[in-house]
Design a protein around this motif. Structure first.
Motif, PDB file in Angstrom:
ATOM      1  N   VAL A 164       1.795  -1.101  -0.111  1.00 59.88           N
ATOM      2  CA  VAL A 164       0.637   0.111   0.028  1.00 59.88           C
ATOM      3  C   VAL A 164       0.798   1.591  -0.001  1.00 59.88           C
ATOM      4  CG1 VAL A 164      -1.530   1.582   1.304  1.00 59.88           C
ATOM      5  CG2 VAL A 164      -1.874  -1.431   1.155  1.00 59.88           C
ATOM      6  N   PRO A 165       0.591   2.299  -1.247  1.00 59.19           N
ATOM      7  CA  PRO A 165       1.631   3.393  -1.064  1.00 59.19           C
ATOM      8  C   PRO A 165       1.246   4.721  -0.048  1.00 59.19           C
ATOM      9  CG  PRO A 165       0.016   3.431  -2.963  1.00 59.19           C
ATOM     10  CD  PRO A 165      -0.394   1.969  -1.821  1.00 59.19           C
TER      11      PRO A 165
ATOM     12  N   PHE B 241      -3.987  11.974  12.851  1.00 58.94           N
ATOM     13  CA  PHE B 241      -2.696  12.143  12.624  1.00 58.94           C
ATOM     14  C   PHE B 241      -2.556  10.004  12.057  1.00 58.94           C
ATOM     15  CE2 PHE B 241      -2.044  15.079  15.646  1.00 58.94           C
ATOM     16  CZ  PHE B 241      -0.806  15.696  15.677  1.00 58.94           C
ATOM     17  N   MET B 242      -1.691  10.035  11.475  1.00 52.09           N
ATOM     18  CA  MET B 242      -1.682   8.233  11.417  1.00 52.09           C
ATOM     19  C   MET B 242      -0.730   7.809  11.801  1.00 52.09           C
ATOM     20  SD  MET B 242      -0.985   6.836   6.975  1.00 52.09           S
ATOM     21  CE  MET B 242       0.579   8.194   6.771  1.00 52.09           C
TER      22      MET B 242
ATOM     23  N   GLY C 227      -6.796   7.713   4.876  1.00 51.51           N
ATOM     24  CA  GLY C 227      -7.345   6.493   4.414  1.00 51.51           C
ATOM     25  C   GLY C 227      -6.755   5.689   4.605  1.00 51.51           C
ATOM     26  N   TYR C 228      -5.319   5.718   4.914  1.00 52.28           N
ATOM     27  CA  TYR C 228      -4.786   4.225   4.999  1.00 52.28           C
ATOM     28  C   TYR C 228      -4.632   3.012   5.326  1.00 52.28           C
ATOM     29  CZ  TYR C 228       0.185   1.956   5.423  1.00 52.28           C
ATOM     30  OH  TYR C 228       1.210   1.577   5.569  1.00 52.28           O
ATOM     31  N   SER C 229      -5.137   2.772   6.888  1.00 50.53           N
ATOM     32  CA  SER C 229      -5.473   1.728   7.435  1.00 50.53           C
ATOM     33  C   SER C 229      -6.282   1.653   6.482  1.00 50.53           C
ATOM     34  CB  SER C 229      -5.386   2.386   8.809  1.00 50.53           C
ATOM     35  OG  SER C 229      -6.601   3.428   9.249  1.00 50.53           O
ATOM     36  N   SER C 230      -7.309   1.944   6.332  1.00 48.29           N
ATOM     37  CA  SER C 230      -8.375   1.229   5.617  1.00 48.29           C
ATOM     38  C   SER C 230      -7.892   0.553   4.306  1.00 48.29           C
ATOM     39  CB  SER C 230      -9.606   2.547   5.141  1.00 48.29           C
ATOM     40  OG  SER C 230      -9.893   3.344   6.158  1.00 48.29           O
ATOM     41  N   ALA C 231      -7.216   1.257   3.462  1.00 48.90           N
ATOM     42  CA  ALA C 231      -6.592   0.692   2.477  1.00 48.90           C
ATOM     43  C   ALA C 231      -5.773  -0.685   2.986  1.00 48.90           C
ATOM     44  CB  ALA C 231      -5.510   1.342   2.255  1.00 48.90           C
ATOM     45  N   VAL C 232      -5.070  -1.021   3.908  1.00 51.05           N
ATOM     46  CA  VAL C 232      -3.762  -1.724   5.045  1.00 51.05           C
ATOM     47  C   VAL C 232      -5.738  -3.434   4.877  1.00 51.05           C
ATOM     48  CG1 VAL C 232      -2.468  -2.808   5.955  1.00 51.05           C
ATOM     49  CG2 VAL C 232      -2.088  -0.575   5.550  1.00 51.05           C
ATOM     50  N   PHE C 233      -6.571  -2.475   5.535  1.00 47.90           N
ATOM     51  CA  PHE C 233      -7.569  -4.177   5.216  1.00 47.90           C
ATOM     52  C   PHE C 233      -7.713  -4.165   4.166  1.00 47.90           C
ATOM     53  CE2 PHE C 233      -7.868  -1.931   9.698  1.00 47.90           C
ATOM     54  CZ  PHE C 233      -7.391  -2.381  10.976  1.00 47.90           C
ATOM     55  N   CYS C 234      -8.180  -3.520   3.969  1.00 51.71           N
ATOM     56  CA  CYS C 234      -8.381  -3.320   2.023  1.00 51.71           C
ATOM     57  C   CYS C 234      -7.833  -5.113   1.512  1.00 51.71           C
ATOM     58  CB  CYS C 234      -8.878  -2.443   1.313  1.00 51.71           C
ATOM     59  SG  CYS C 234     -10.229  -3.088  -0.051  1.00 51.71           S
ATOM     60  N   GLU C 235      -6.670  -4.305   1.459  1.00 51.33           N
ATOM     61  CA  GLU C 235      -5.570  -5.383   0.776  1.00 51.33           C
ATOM     62  C   GLU C 235      -5.419  -6.694   1.784  1.00 51.33           C
ATOM     63  OE1 GLU C 235      -1.845  -6.079  -1.340  1.00 51.33           O
ATOM     64  OE2 GLU C 235      -3.617  -4.632  -1.311  1.00 51.33           O
ATOM     65  N   LEU C 236      -6.112  -6.966   2.775  1.00 49.60           N
ATOM     66  CA  LEU C 236      -6.271  -7.916   3.096  1.00 49.60           C
ATOM     67  C   LEU C 236      -7.181  -9.072   3.498  1.00 49.60           C
ATOM     68  CD1 LEU C 236      -5.038  -6.759   7.437  1.00 49.60           C
ATOM     69  CD2 LEU C 236      -3.350  -8.960   5.538  1.00 49.60           C
TER      70      LEU C 236
ATOM     71  N   GLN D 221     -14.460  12.967   3.129  1.00 48.64           N
ATOM     72  CA  GLN D 221     -14.465  12.712   1.328  1.00 48.64           C
ATOM     73  C   GLN D 221     -12.935  13.343   0.768  1.00 48.64           C
ATOM     74  OE1 GLN D 221     -16.424  16.968   0.125  1.00 48.64           O
ATOM     75  NE2 GLN D 221     -16.525  16.101  -1.642  1.00 48.64           N
ATOM     76  N   THR D 222     -11.795  13.225   1.849  1.00 46.20           N
ATOM     77  CA  THR D 222     -10.415  13.444   0.742  1.00 46.20           C
ATOM     78  C   THR D 222      -9.968  11.909   0.991  1.00 46.20           C
ATOM     79  OG1 THR D 222      -9.856  15.998   2.206  1.00 46.20           O
ATOM     80  CG2 THR D 222      -8.612  14.070   1.759  1.00 46.20           C
ATOM     81  N   ALA D 223     -10.140  11.337   2.310  1.00 43.65           N
ATOM     82  CA  ALA D 223     -10.419   9.463   2.086  1.00 43.65           C
ATOM     83  C   ALA D 223     -10.627   8.701   1.207  1.00 43.65           C
ATOM     84  CB  ALA D 223     -10.584   9.513   3.800  1.00 43.65           C
ATOM     85  N   LYS D 224     -12.377   8.974   0.977  1.00 44.56           N
ATOM     86  CA  LYS D 224     -12.572   8.302  -0.148  1.00 44.56           C
ATOM     87  C   LYS D 224     -12.040   8.765  -1.614  1.00 44.56           C
ATOM     88  CE  LYS D 224     -15.933   5.718  -1.779  1.00 44.56           C
ATOM     89  NZ  LYS D 224     -15.794   4.182  -1.562  1.00 44.56           N
ATOM     90  N   GLN D 225     -11.631   9.834  -1.649  1.00 42.94           N
ATOM     91  CA  GLN D 225     -10.809  10.075  -3.339  1.00 42.94           C
ATOM     92  C   GLN D 225      -9.753   9.805  -3.013  1.00 42.94           C
ATOM     93  OE1 GLN D 225     -10.929  14.355  -3.655  1.00 42.94           O
ATOM     94  NE2 GLN D 225      -9.355  13.480  -5.148  1.00 42.94           N
ATOM     95  N   ILE D 226      -8.999   9.549  -2.355  1.00 44.59           N
ATOM     96  CA  ILE D 226      -7.746   8.839  -1.905  1.00 44.59           C
ATOM     97  C   ILE D 226      -7.560   7.934  -2.717  1.00 44.59           C
ATOM     98  CG2 ILE D 226      -4.853   8.527  -1.046  1.00 44.59           C
ATOM     99  CD1 ILE D 226      -5.766  11.296   0.162  1.00 44.59           C
ATOM    100  N   LEU D 227      -8.636   6.388  -1.595  1.00 42.85           N
ATOM    101  CA  LEU D 227      -9.032   5.317  -1.806  1.00 42.85           C
ATOM    102  C   LEU D 227     -10.180   5.076  -2.969  1.00 42.85           C
ATOM    103  CD1 LEU D 227     -10.382   5.266   1.556  1.00 42.85           C
ATOM    104  CD2 LEU D 227      -8.223   3.856   0.567  1.00 42.85           C
TER     105      LEU D 227
END
Length: 220
Positions: A33-34, A63-64, A93-102, A117-123
């Motif tokens: 995940v980038p 914070f991330m 959305g970083y942690s969400s992307a990691v879960f999705c990758e799993l 909204q920003t998280a949704k756009q990046i995801l």
């Protein structure tokens, strides 16, 4: 110019593996995940440092969580493909992307509608558009039929997250950092029918989330 692919490999080898993160799917997910796509534009070079990173300086700063703490908490959740996950205080959305990758079915929750909204756009842009992103109070969660198999709180809490615990399925797990600063401990809650067990996992520090701060008592 930073070689972000190399930065991810270094993060996995130098931060995660040395902090007892040994689950291969978690290592693979965080190695692919980038992370640099989920920081504030212009701060991509900070994405892989061993610190929590500011990703929003709005009404409530977000914070991330540092990579090694996040990876260890995700590892403790023992995610299986197809499980329902609630990602609380998802930031960009970083942690969400990691879960999705799993392979999880992910609902991401953020208090600030603009940040959500920003998280949704990046995801969407990074190939994780299956994540459902919602805006609302963090401590109220998002009820779902049958409950969640796993819940991650991306930050520290003073108080037990009762409403989120009620949203766990039987056998569901919730992990967060309980306590502040050096007193912080990553903590795992597990639902078994109507009972909730609690177990401290490891020392950890994470930024405090306002929704889970202890309310000041009345002083005479």
């Amino acid at each position: 110019m930073v070689d972000f692919s190399q930065a991810r490999r270094t993060m996995v080898d130098s931060q995660l593996r040395t902090f007892d993160v040994n689950d291969v799917p978690v290592l693979d997910a965080m190695g692919s995940v980038p992370r640099e796509r989920f920081v504030i534009p212009g701060r991509e070079e900070l994405a892989y440092i061993d610190q929590s990173i500011l990703v929003s300086d709005g009404a409530e700063r977000r914070f991330m969580v540092t990579p090694m703490v996040l990876a260890r908490m995700i590892q403790e959740l023992r995610i299986e493909p197809g499980e329902k996950v609630l990602d609380v205080a998802c930031g960009r959305g970083y942690s969400s992307a990691v879960f999705c990758e799993l392979g999880a079915k992910v609902t991401a929750l953020e208090a600030d509608a603009t940040l959500a909204q920003t998280a949704k756009q990046i995801l969407d842009e990074t190939g994780f558009g299956s994540v459902t992103v919602e805006a609302g109070p963090l401590d109220r969660g998002i009820p779902v039929e049958g409950g969640y198999n796993a819940i991650l709180i991306n930050g520290a809490v003073d108080v037990r997250p009762e409403e989120l615990l009620r949203q766990l399925a039987n056998g569901g797990r919730l992990v967060c950092v309980k306590g502040r600063g050096r007193a912080g401990r990553a903590t795992l809650y597990v639902r078994s029918d109507s009972a909730i067990s609690e177990r401290a996992l490891f020392d950890a520090a994470a930024p405090m989330l306002a929704a889970f701060e202890a309310k000041p008592g009345f002083v005479f």
